[in-house]
Design an enzyme around this catalytic site. Structure first.
Site, PDB file in Angstrom:
ATOM      1  N   HIS A 223       7.784  26.389  -6.806  1.00 31.44           N
ATOM      2  CA  HIS A 223       7.387  24.980  -6.854  1.00 31.44           C
ATOM      3  C   HIS A 223       8.500  24.035  -6.400  1.00 31.44           C
ATOM      4  CE1 HIS A 223       4.882  21.592  -7.790  1.00 31.44           C
ATOM      5  NE2 HIS A 223       5.934  21.034  -8.349  1.00 31.44           N
ATOM      6  N   TYR A 227       9.645  20.671  -3.082  1.00 24.27           N
ATOM      7  CA  TYR A 227      10.472  19.460  -3.063  1.00 24.27           C
ATOM      8  C   TYR A 227      11.703  19.630  -2.184  1.00 24.27           C
ATOM      9  CZ  TYR A 227       7.230  17.692  -6.373  1.00 24.27           C
ATOM     10  OH  TYR A 227       6.063  17.264  -6.937  1.00 24.27           O
ATOM     11  N   HIS A 374      -4.401  22.741   0.622  1.00 26.42           N
ATOM     12  CA  HIS A 374      -3.438  21.803   0.030  1.00 26.42           C
ATOM     13  C   HIS A 374      -2.051  21.992   0.634  1.00 26.42           C
ATOM     14  CE1 HIS A 374      -1.194  19.537  -2.951  1.00 26.42           C
ATOM     15  NE2 HIS A 374      -0.467  20.613  -3.213  1.00 26.42           N
ATOM     16  N   PHE A 375      -1.601  23.233   0.761  1.00 26.10           N
ATOM     17  CA  PHE A 375      -0.286  23.494   1.363  1.00 26.10           C
ATOM     18  C   PHE A 375      -0.225  22.982   2.795  1.00 26.10           C
ATOM     19  CE2 PHE A 375       0.694  27.333  -1.570  1.00 26.10           C
ATOM     20  CZ  PHE A 375       1.180  26.470  -2.528  1.00 26.10           C
ATOM     21  N   HIS A 376      -1.353  23.081   3.502  1.00 31.82           N
ATOM     22  CA  HIS A 376      -1.342  22.622   4.887  1.00 31.82           C
ATOM     23  C   HIS A 376      -1.308  21.097   4.990  1.00 31.82           C
ATOM     24  CE1 HIS A 376      -2.216  26.813   5.901  1.00 31.82           C
ATOM     25  NE2 HIS A 376      -1.875  26.501   7.141  1.00 31.82           N
ATOM     26  N   ARG A 439      -8.255  32.926  -1.184  1.00 29.71           N
ATOM     27  CA  ARG A 439      -7.151  32.862  -0.233  1.00 29.71           C
ATOM     28  C   ARG A 439      -6.585  34.263  -0.044  1.00 29.71           C
ATOM     29  NH1 ARG A 439      -2.111  30.449  -3.762  1.00 29.71           N
ATOM     30  NH2 ARG A 439      -1.128  30.487  -1.732  1.00 29.71           N
ATOM     31  N   ARG A 440      -5.720  34.409   0.963  1.00 27.92           N
ATOM     32  CA  ARG A 440      -5.004  35.658   1.245  1.00 27.92           C
ATOM     33  C   ARG A 440      -5.938  36.804   1.636  1.00 27.92           C
ATOM     34  NH1 ARG A 440      -2.791  34.527  -4.152  1.00 27.92           N
ATOM     35  NH2 ARG A 440      -0.768  33.504  -4.015  1.00 27.92           N
TER      36      ARG A 440
END
Length: 549
Positions: A223, A227, A374-376, A439-440
């Site tokens: 996580h 950042y 979301h990551f994208h 996912r994955r």
């Protein structure tokens, strides 16, 4: 020695450019792997020569999530501290090169074992998936090399402080130091699981490891990694964008405080990625979810500061009305336009993050394509577009060239192409996730089941989006190659804005590193000590065979 009005030293520029070249090479290879992924999932492509879908998935995630970001960030930060805190000393520069080559060798090892099919363990490399020991050794070298670069950054900062007693450090230098402090603390988790669990296990020294401990150590790192990606983008937003538009930093002290809060609050929150895992009591999950939501405070501070900067600039140019200042912004300047598009995409990305961190709502989307979408939005749009915008002035500054009008137009087109491609791909991933698509996983895993047939339109949309994004990758590679080697010779500014109201005393008070690091360690101990002890004491039979693990 201050370097406020000078170019980055030629020797420091070579160091920064070396990192950037590796970063964009990773973008090319990882982007191709991403395109292949979307085509395979859409059912329109079958990989040749027995290449596994999971091989290209691992390639894509590792090269773009770890290699592209880490190399670009460290290269940018070396240029930033050289520009604002003076030319690097010979010793600092030597160890910075040692860090670079250690990272590069580690990256080459890691990629070799992925591409040869010996490390198809995905971006998260969760046990019980097992890779060749060389994969884990390569990751170790990548992390250790980044540590060397981090300590070189700290040494340069310490030198500046010694030469300027009683003064607050330049804002960009302060931010780079904060980000590397976050990185060194958070990577202790991934280093621990690789060195003490995964590497001995892959070498056959132990038969079993504690998987819950391994996943917990990964997300202790995973996580704050987000950042580590975001803070350099914020560095560009806070310090460079105001100069590009002709304005000033809204508040130097607010920017420093936001970075300190990110250091506190981004590390002890890994459990919100493990909300559905057994073995962690609800109380400790709740504690970390509360800490996760506190990150909204520095995030909103950043949003307020940026739009206050934009509005103040617009009104200084005669703008009136609630949104009249928008018309005054330099929309034709790619150095501003690309990061601004990234800022806009961060609004839905932040909303998605709130859903992911909420226990009840996370149960709907956990381990679905929603999370990938979301990551994208976060790293692949907000962060990456900001990095592209920064590269449009950073690369020519370091290479002694200038960006032509033609390249600027192409860069604006590239940002638009990226926004369109990501809207298709990330949007369809979110909808597919709401329909339960995991996912994955490759599409072929689910055959022609009724549920899988529901996902097909969204997977085709992802293939369309992936194709558009790959065109965007080609465009940015053309631009960066031009700026590095073929653009006209000349002087390009490294934009560093001044604060609207400098507050030296307040800024200096925020450099109490013993206090800030102490609070960070205390929060980590509060959030992890008791649950970590529980994981070890209550481990299933056979998982305690290697020391405490």
């Amino acid at each position: 020695m201050m370097n406020e009005t000078m170019k980055v030293d030629r020797r420091d520029a070579k160091l920064a450019l070396a990192h950037i070249y590796v970063a964009f090479t990773a973008l090319a290879l990882g982007g191709l792997a991403g395109l292949l992924q979307t085509l395979v999932r859409s059912g329109k492509l079958q990989l040749p020569a027995g290449i596994s879908y999971y091989t290209i998935l691992t390639t894509h995630g590792t090269l773009l999530g770890l290699v592209l970001t880490t190399f670009f960030i460290i290269g940018f930060q070396f240029a930033a501290i050289s520009r604002t805190a003076g030319t690097l000393s010979d010793r600092v520069r030597f160890w910075s090169w040692v860090g670079f080559w250690t990272m590069t060798v580690g990256t080459a090892m890691t990629v070799f074992f992925i591409l040869t099919g010996q490390a198809s363990v995905l971006y998260t490399f969760y046990a019980p998936l097992q890779a060749h020991p060389g994969f884990y050794l390569g990751l170790t070298l990548l992390v250790v090399g980044s540590w060397i670069s981090g300590f070189a950054t700290f040494a340069h900062y310490a030198r500046w402080k010694k030469e300027h007693p009683g003064k607050a450090s330049p804002l960009l230098t302060f931010m780079a130091v904060t980000n590397m402090a976050l990185w060194l603390v958070c990577t202790l988790g991934v280093a621990a699981t690789v060195l003490f669990q995964l590497l001995p296990w892959s070498l056959g020294f132990v038969d079993r490891i504690n998987i819950l401990v391994s996943r917990t150590l990964f997300w202790y790192f995973g996580h704050p990694l987000v950042y580590f990606w975001l803070l350099p983008a914020y560095m560009v937003w806070y310090v460079c964008i105001p100069k590009i538009i002709g304005g000033k930093i809204f508040s130097d002290s607010l920017a420093r405080l936001a970075f300190i809060l990110f250091l506190f609050l981004s590390i002890p929150v890994g459990f919100h990625h493990q909300l559905l895992e057994p073995g962690i009591t609800p109380f400790w999950k709740f504690v970390q979810v509360v800490l996760t939501f506190m990150v909204v405070i520095p995030s909103l501070m950043t949003a307020f500061a940026m739009f206050a900067t934009f509005e103040a600039y617009g009104r200084s140019k005669g703008a009136t009305g609630l949104f009249g200042w928008l018309r005054k912004l330099p929309w034709g300047d790619a150095r501003f336009f690309a990061p601004f598009v990234g800022m806009v995409f961060f609004i839905p990305a932040g909303a998605g993050g709130i859903i992911n961190a909420s226990h009840q709502m996370d149960q709907v989307v956990h381990n679905t394509m929603w999370v990938t979408g979301h990551f994208h939005l976060t790293v692949a749009t907000t962060v990456v577009l900001t990095f592209f915008g920064a590269a449009y002035w950073l690369v020519p500054h370091l290479s002694g060239r200038v960006m032509t009008k033609a390249m600027n137009r192409l860069a604006i087109i590239q940002a638009v192409v990226w926004a369109i491609g990501m809207s298709f791909m990330s949007g369809s991933m979110h909808f597919e996730g709401l329909l339960g698509a995991p996912r994955r996983s490759a599409f072929s895993t689910y055959g022609n089941s009724p549920q899988a047939l529901e996902w097909i339109p969204y997977q085709i949309a992802q293939a369309v989006g992936g194709t558009i994004l790959f065109i965007g990758i080609i465009l940015v590679l053309v631009i960066i190659t031009n700026l590095a080697f073929f653009a006209p010779k000349g002087e390009t500014e490294f934009p560093v804005a001044e604060a609207a109201e400098p507050q030296e005393r307040a800024a200096l008070a925020l450099e109490n590193w013993k206090l800030w690091i102490g609070i960070t360690v205390a929060l980590i101990l509060i959030a992890y000590t008791v649950p970590f002890i529980d994981m070890i004491q209550n481990a299933p039979p056979g998982s305690k065979g290697y020391k405490l693990w």
